[in-house]
Design a protein around this motif. Structure first.
Motif, PDB file in Angstrom:
ATOM      1  N   VAL A   1       0.932  -1.065  -0.005  1.00 14.77           N
ATOM      2  CA  VAL A   1       0.080   0.312   0.235  1.00 14.77           C
ATOM      3  C   VAL A   1       0.761   1.045  -0.141  1.00 14.77           C
ATOM      4  N   ARG A   2       2.264   1.488   0.686  1.00 16.70           N
ATOM      5  CA  ARG A   2       3.088   2.352   0.586  1.00 16.70           C
ATOM      6  C   ARG A   2       3.159   2.917  -1.026  1.00 16.70           C
ATOM      7  N   GLY A   3       3.997   1.680  -1.399  1.00 17.58           N
ATOM      8  CA  GLY A   3       4.309   1.136  -2.764  1.00 17.58           C
ATOM      9  C   GLY A   3       2.991   2.025  -4.160  1.00 17.58           C
ATOM     10  N   TRP A   4       1.824   1.743  -3.591  1.00 16.42           N
ATOM     11  CA  TRP A   4       1.245   1.926  -4.783  1.00 16.42           C
ATOM     12  C   TRP A   4       0.059   3.647  -3.868  1.00 16.42           C
ATOM     13  N   THR A   5       0.398   4.150  -3.322  1.00 18.12           N
ATOM     14  CA  THR A   5       0.391   5.176  -2.636  1.00 18.12           C
ATOM     15  C   THR A   5       1.082   6.098  -3.775  1.00 18.12           C
ATOM     16  N   VAL A   6       2.614   6.405  -3.361  1.00 21.54           N
ATOM     17  CA  VAL A   6       3.481   7.005  -3.833  1.00 21.54           C
ATOM     18  C   VAL A   6       3.878   7.279  -5.637  1.00 21.54           C
ATOM     19  N   GLN A   7       2.924   5.230  -5.964  1.00 13.24           N
ATOM     20  CA  GLN A   7       2.930   5.301  -7.604  1.00 13.24           C
ATOM     21  C   GLN A   7       2.126   6.111  -8.095  1.00 13.24           C
ATOM     22  N   LEU A   8       0.802   5.913  -7.201  1.00 14.64           N
ATOM     23  CA  LEU A   8      -0.518   6.748  -7.698  1.00 14.64           C
ATOM     24  C   LEU A   8      -0.287   7.970  -8.148  1.00 14.64           C
ATOM     25  N   ASN A   9       0.550   8.598  -6.321  1.00 15.17           N
ATOM     26  CA  ASN A   9       0.342   9.249  -5.892  1.00 15.17           C
ATOM     27  C   ASN A   9      -1.280  10.173  -5.641  1.00 15.17           C
ATOM     28  N   GLN A  10      -1.736   9.201  -4.956  1.00 19.57           N
ATOM     29  CA  GLN A  10      -3.440   9.325  -4.841  1.00 19.57           C
ATOM     30  C   GLN A  10      -3.242   8.771  -3.116  1.00 19.57           C
ATOM     31  N   PRO A  11      -3.765   9.704  -2.293  1.00 26.22           N
ATOM     32  CA  PRO A  11      -3.787   8.899  -0.652  1.00 26.22           C
ATOM     33  C   PRO A  11      -4.751   7.762  -0.725  1.00 26.22           C
ATOM     34  N   PHE A  12      -4.367   6.773   0.504  1.00 24.50           N
ATOM     35  CA  PHE A  12      -5.430   5.367   0.543  1.00 24.50           C
ATOM     36  C   PHE A  12      -5.570   5.784   1.506  1.00 24.50           C
ATOM     37  N   THR A  13      -6.869   5.656   2.628  1.00 21.61           N
ATOM     38  CA  THR A  13      -7.660   4.976   3.516  1.00 21.61           C
ATOM     39  C   THR A  13      -7.392   3.887   3.610  1.00 21.61           C
ATOM     40  N   ILE A  14      -7.350   3.423   4.771  1.00 18.42           N
ATOM     41  CA  ILE A  14      -7.417   2.394   5.358  1.00 18.42           C
ATOM     42  C   ILE A  14      -7.375   1.976   6.736  1.00 18.42           C
ATOM     43  N   TYR A  15      -8.477   0.795   6.263  1.00 14.19           N
ATOM     44  CA  TYR A  15      -9.417  -0.024   8.086  1.00 14.19           C
ATOM     45  C   TYR A  15      -8.847  -1.076   8.215  1.00 14.19           C
ATOM     46  N   VAL A  16      -8.298  -1.459   9.119  1.00 15.53           N
ATOM     47  CA  VAL A  16      -7.551  -2.987   9.674  1.00 15.53           C
ATOM     48  C   VAL A  16      -8.890  -3.692  10.644  1.00 15.53           C
ATOM     49  N   GLY A  17      -9.266  -4.570  11.080  1.00 14.65           N
ATOM     50  CA  GLY A  17      -9.773  -5.148  11.888  1.00 14.65           C
ATOM     51  C   GLY A  17      -9.193  -6.611  12.292  1.00 14.65           C
ATOM     52  N   ALA A  18     -10.133  -6.848  13.306  1.00 14.15           N
ATOM     53  CA  ALA A  18      -9.702  -8.609  13.855  1.00 14.15           C
ATOM     54  C   ALA A  18     -11.237  -9.133  14.009  1.00 14.15           C
ATOM     55  N   PHE A  19     -11.016 -10.734  13.621  1.00 13.42           N
ATOM     56  CA  PHE A  19     -12.301 -10.982  13.764  1.00 13.42           C
ATOM     57  C   PHE A  19     -11.877 -12.232  15.280  1.00 13.42           C
ATOM     58  N   TYR A  20     -13.083 -11.659  15.859  1.00 10.98           N
ATOM     59  CA  TYR A  20     -12.725 -12.551  17.674  1.00 10.98           C
ATOM     60  C   TYR A  20     -13.898 -12.901  18.130  1.00 10.98           C
ATOM     61  N   GLY A  21     -14.579 -13.374  19.057  1.00 13.61           N
ATOM     62  CA  GLY A  21     -15.307 -14.046  20.352  1.00 13.61           C
ATOM     63  C   GLY A  21     -15.605 -15.071  20.706  1.00 13.61           C
ATOM     64  N   GLN A  22     -16.075 -16.464  21.019  1.00 10.71           N
ATOM     65  CA  GLN A  22     -16.094 -16.324  22.130  1.00 10.71           C
ATOM     66  C   GLN A  22     -15.414 -18.237  21.417  1.00 10.71           C
ATOM     67  N   GLY A  23     -14.874 -18.517  22.292  1.00 13.23           N
ATOM     68  CA  GLY A  23     -13.737 -19.894  21.902  1.00 13.23           C
ATOM     69  C   GLY A  23     -12.460 -19.842  21.621  1.00 13.23           C
ATOM     70  N   ASP A  24     -12.385 -18.231  21.023  1.00 11.38           N
ATOM     71  CA  ASP A  24     -10.786 -17.633  20.677  1.00 11.38           C
ATOM     72  C   ASP A  24     -10.131 -17.382  22.171  1.00 11.38           C
ATOM     73  N   PRO A  25      -8.756 -18.016  22.284  1.00 11.89           N
ATOM     74  CA  PRO A  25      -7.903 -18.361  23.132  1.00 11.89           C
ATOM     75  C   PRO A  25      -7.762 -16.345  23.878  1.00 11.89           C
ATOM     76  N   PHE A  26      -6.352 -16.601  24.797  1.00 14.13           N
ATOM     77  CA  PHE A  26      -6.072 -15.266  25.908  1.00 14.13           C
ATOM     78  C   PHE A  26      -5.252 -15.102  26.190  1.00 14.13           C
ATOM     79  N   ILE A  27      -4.027 -13.895  25.830  1.00 17.07           N
ATOM     80  CA  ILE A  27      -3.074 -14.388  26.531  1.00 17.07           C
ATOM     81  C   ILE A  27      -2.275 -13.246  27.949  1.00 17.07           C
ATOM     82  N   GLY A  28      -1.970 -13.249  28.381  1.00 17.04           N
ATOM     83  CA  GLY A  28      -1.141 -12.243  28.864  1.00 17.04           C
ATOM     84  C   GLY A  28      -2.291 -12.115  29.842  1.00 17.04           C
ATOM     85  N   ASN A  29      -2.696 -10.884  30.261  1.00 18.10           N
ATOM     86  CA  ASN A  29      -3.508  -9.963  30.778  1.00 18.10           C
ATOM     87  C   ASN A  29      -4.686 -10.297  30.645  1.00 18.10           C
ATOM     88  N   GLY A  30      -5.155 -11.216  30.351  1.00 23.30           N
ATOM     89  CA  GLY A  30      -6.573 -11.086  28.873  1.00 23.30           C
ATOM     90  C   GLY A  30      -6.306 -10.557  27.714  1.00 23.30           C
TER      91      GLY A  30
END
Length: 204
Positions: free
Chosen positions: A161-190
């Protein structure tokens, strides 16, 4: 001779203490308080994601929708511009607990778990300013990820995405997220370990 030995060991101990103090503070940095959520409108030009029970944490370079009970971001969004994609601040690995979040995730939650501290908004996209680069290492911007993902396709997407942003000379809006719920493990303090992740790239 005995005095020389004592002096040698005293000097060695002093140097060791100095090195440890330097090492522990090599990337010490002062955290800024989060900005008002409306200040992050630039990172969500299509509107804030409609998600229940998340705490918005607005940083200069990204917006976090933080899920406090499971100690990871429900989502992170940011806008990457061509000049920022060319940032060259060196990576610091300055992982630190986010002081704005009570009882939040800590770097040692990941210790000995086999999981990487995987960025949502990546360091490479935020290397256009030193303070912003430091803020990329706040633990509220991290997911537990297997190294094969974090250092594999996830890293490839970040680089692409950094390469696309520079090559196209256009800004990108990026959304990042995760899927999780019951049954998924935990680490550390929760800290939950999601069973899936996503990235959405938009340029118009």
């Amino acid at each position: 001779m005995e005095n020389i030995k004592r002096l040698f060991w005293a000097t060695l101990v002093a140097l060791s203490v100095t090195f440890l103090a330097w090492n522990n503070n090599a990337f010490a940095w002062t955290q800024r308080a989060p900005l008002p959520p409306q200040a992050c409108a630039v990172h969500a030009p299509y509107g804030f994601p409609v998600v229940q029970n998340v705490q918005p944490i607005c940083r200069e370079a990204y917006l976090v929708g933080y899920d406090a009970p499971v100690k990871i971001p429900k989502f992170v969004t940011y806008t990457l511009t061509p000049p920022n994609a060319l940032g060259c601040v060196a990576r610091t690995n300055a992982f630190v607990q986010d002081q704005s979040v009570p009882n939040g995730p800590r770097p040692d939650d990941y210790a000995g778990t086999g999981y990487d501290k995987g960025h949502a908004a990546p360091d490479g996209d935020l290397s256009w300013d030193q303070q912003v680069e430091y803020e990329s290492f706040l633990m509220t911007n991290m997911y537990p990820q297997h190294g094969s993902l974090n250092r594999g396709i996830w890293k490839l997407l970040e680089t692409s995405v950094r390469g696309w942003t520079v090559q196209l000379n256009q800004p990108f809006t990026i959304y990042v997220g995760a899927f999780y719920g019951q049954g998924d493990p935990f680490i550390g303090n929760g800290v939950i370990v999601p069973h899936g992740y996503y990235k959405i790239f938009i340029n118009e």
